[in-house]
Design a protein around this motif. Structure first.
Motif: not given
Length: 234
Positions: A150-179
């Motif tokens: 839900q948290h990641a979906s909120w970031f995506e829907k509010t246009h605050r989602w991406g693939d750049i590892a900036r300091p302070g970014a909230v990072v979400f992991f998928d252990w099985q499928n990864g990126s």
């Protein structure tokens, strides 16, 4: 929050079918999700005279007052580092889960995902740790949740989602499928400290071996990053 935790009711698997729609709905305001922190929403909740209360501490008044100010990423990272080594009590709870359960949001997300407010005290707490950082610092648009999908979906829907590892970014992991995976497969969340420039990132994460720990993670494990509104570095 892991898939195992979803199975016990705090975030049930059935939610996944409607995760995108629910992620942008804010039951506290009856509309689409604002970019408020837990402190801001708690203040609004009190001002609306909603009578959900508890006996333990809520987000600090100081954070609620200063929630509109701009916070540097370094401030959130510094607070996260100060928590290294914090872990679970004998009953499996943490101060982050206790805090989350004490806020009005716990009742909201428990109704959304299933289970009860009390379930949070023994639940997977990686996202509650991130939400605690948001509340303590008053950073804008870091969001709040106990359920990583839900948290990641909120970031995506509010246009605050991406693939750049900036300091302070909230990072979400998928252990099985990864990126290669999608938001609905996210297992874990943390805070980026830095991009190491070699295909890895340094993070601080709650609920890692039952404690707050600094980790080196491979970027191939990352589904994406959520970006709070931080002060621009000078």
């Amino acid at each position: 929050m892991s898939p195992e935790d979803r199975a016990v009711g705090v975030a049930v698997a059935g939610v996944m079918a409607g995760a995108v729609g629910l992620a942008i709905f804010n039951p506290l305001t009856g509309g689409t999700a604002s970019a408020e922190t837990p402190a801001q929403a708690a203040a609004q909740h009190r001002e609306s005279a909603v009578s959900e209360r508890s006996g333990t501490e809520h987000a600090p008044r100081k954070a609620a007052r200063s929630a509109s100010r701009t916070v540097a990423a370094s401030t959130v990272i510094k607070l996260a580092k100060s928590q290294l080594g914090e872990g679970e009590s004998r009953n499996g709870s943490t101060k982050y889960a206790d805090w989350y359960a004490s806020t009005p949001h716990a009742a909201v997300t428990a109704r959304r995902d299933g289970g009860s407010v009390g379930d949070y005290r023994g639940a997977e707490w990686c996202d509650m740790f991130v939400s605690w950082l948001s509340a303590q610092t008053g950073v804008k648009n870091m969001g709040w949740d106990a359920y990583t999908v839900q948290h990641a979906s909120w970031f995506e829907k509010t246009h605050r989602w991406g693939d750049i590892a900036r300091p302070g970014a909230v990072v979400f992991f998928d252990w099985q499928n990864g990126s290669r995976g999608g938001i609905d497969g996210i297992d874990h969340v943390g805070l980026v400290v830095k991009d190491n420039g070699n295909g890895t990132i340094t993070t601080i994460e709650g609920n890692t071996d039952n404690a707050v720990k600094e980790k080196i993670r491979d970027k191939s494990e990352v589904v994406g990053y959520g970006y709070p509104d931080y002060a621009k570095s000078r």
